[in-house]
Design an enzyme around this catalytic site. Structure first.
Site, PDB file in Angstrom:
ATOM      1  N   GLY A   1       0.801  -1.213   0.000  1.00 50.48           N
ATOM      2  CA  GLY A   1       0.000   0.000   0.000  1.00 50.48           C
ATOM      3  C   GLY A   1       0.837   1.267   0.000  1.00 50.48           C
ATOM      4  N   ALA A   2       1.923   1.261  -0.751  1.00 49.29           N
ATOM      5  CA  ALA A   2       2.916   2.338  -0.654  1.00 49.29           C
ATOM      6  C   ALA A   2       2.723   3.442  -1.683  1.00 49.29           C
ATOM      7  CB  ALA A   2       4.322   1.750  -0.795  1.00 49.29           C
TER       8      ALA A   2
ATOM      9  N   TYR B   1     -13.784  -3.649  11.463  1.00 49.84           N
ATOM     10  CA  TYR B   1     -12.451  -3.041  11.377  1.00 49.84           C
ATOM     11  C   TYR B   1     -11.661  -3.356  12.642  1.00 49.84           C
ATOM     12  CZ  TYR B   1      -8.777   0.481  10.931  1.00 49.84           C
ATOM     13  OH  TYR B   1      -7.553   1.118  10.853  1.00 49.84           O
TER      14      TYR B   1
END
Length: 304
Positions: A20-21, A170
């Site tokens: 997720g960069a 979550y």
């Protein structure tokens, strides 16, 4: 003494994979590591966005496709990484989704649990063989203060098929991140090379909260200048967990401010539930079964 980005040691010769960069915390983590000399792989779902992000980073940066919502993609990404790199020094499990409406991954897992926990669990297991021979290698998994909010591991309904609460789902996924870290560290300890560490960014001003319910989103918008911090600051706990020579396996880093919402990174503690070894080990077994990924490190008996 406050830990800042200036204390990140040189990373020359090290290979870091950051999921997720292409944006937010992952981008800032990758950028700092590359600036310190690491060869950084941006493992992202959208490679075009990844290439745009890579162009903004000074250093040795490459892009690999990784969609954590698909175990097929996770396996393909692991194969690509093994072919491209004989070793990995840092695996930073950063990518995630937050407060999504009820939906499932391509493999039928609840989206938040499947992406945040199961996708990273599978990726770590598939890549761990590249880390184990490397002294000083680390697996850093990013959790959240949300692991304390309505959080439990619901083994009777892990995929939220009977009812769904986006905040509770979550919380389960972020609690699972911590339990995974603690159990992984227990299994790694005998090898003496790789350690597992966790971190959380506090309340960072990123696009991750775009799916938050209005009752949560509105107060966050009003209070953002007071209670949130930038992605640059939010990435510091992850960077400390990944690079500080004093870090030990099984530790958890987060901001030092009130409620761990913002501030400089320090050693923190997670919820009492997260330290339940029996639940950690049960979650591990379930995760292996759901993903079909077996780790090259065996179970260690819990000490009483």
């Amino acid at each position: 003494m406050k830990w800042t980005e200036q204390q990140i040691p040189r990373q020359d010769g090290r290979v870091a994979v950051v999921t997720g960069a292409n944006t937010g915390l992952g981008f800032e983590t990758a950028r700092r590591l590359a600036e310190r000399g690491a060869s950084v792989v941006l493992a992202v779902r959208d490679t075009q966005k990844g290439k745009v992000a890579a162009a903004r980073i000074n250093g040795d940066v490459s892009v690999r496709e990784l969609d954590l919502t698909s175990l097929e993609s996770v396996r393909a990404a692991a194969d690509d990484l093994r072919a491209a790199h004989p070793r990995i020094d840092l695996l930073i499990n950063n990518a995630g989704v937050m407060y999504t409406p009820k939906q499932t991954t391509r493999d039928g897992f609840e989206m938040q649990f499947g992406t945040n926990h199961l996708g990273h669990f599978a990726l770590t297991g598939l890549l761990l063989g590249l880390l184990l021979p490397v002294p000083g290698s680390r697996v850093v998994t990013v959790s959240s203060v949300g692991h304390r909010i309505r959080a439990a591991v619901h083994f009777d309904d892990l995929q939220w098929e009977r009812s769904y609460g986006r905040v509770a789902a979550y919380g389960q996924s972020k609690l699972a991140n911590l339990m995974f870290t603690y159990e992984l560290q227990r299994r790694l300890a005998a090898h003496g090379t790789t350690v597992a560490v966790a971190a959380h960014p506090g309340i960072s001003n990123t696009e991750l909260a775009r799916n938050a319910p209005a009752v949560v989103r509105r107060p966050l918008t009003w209070l953002a200048p007071v209670i949130t911090q930038s992605a640059v600051a939010g990435a510091l706990p992850t960077l400390r967990a990944a690079t500080d020579p004093s870090v030990l396996g099984g530790q958890y880093y987060g901001p030092d401010g009130p409620g761990e919402a913002r501030g400089y990174p320090r050693l923190v503690t997670s919820s009492p539930e997260s330290y339940d070894v029996s639940v950690q080990q049960r979650l591990w077994a379930v995760s292996e079964d759901l993903t079909g990924v077996q780790f090259p490190v065996g179970q260690v008996a819990a000490t009483v």
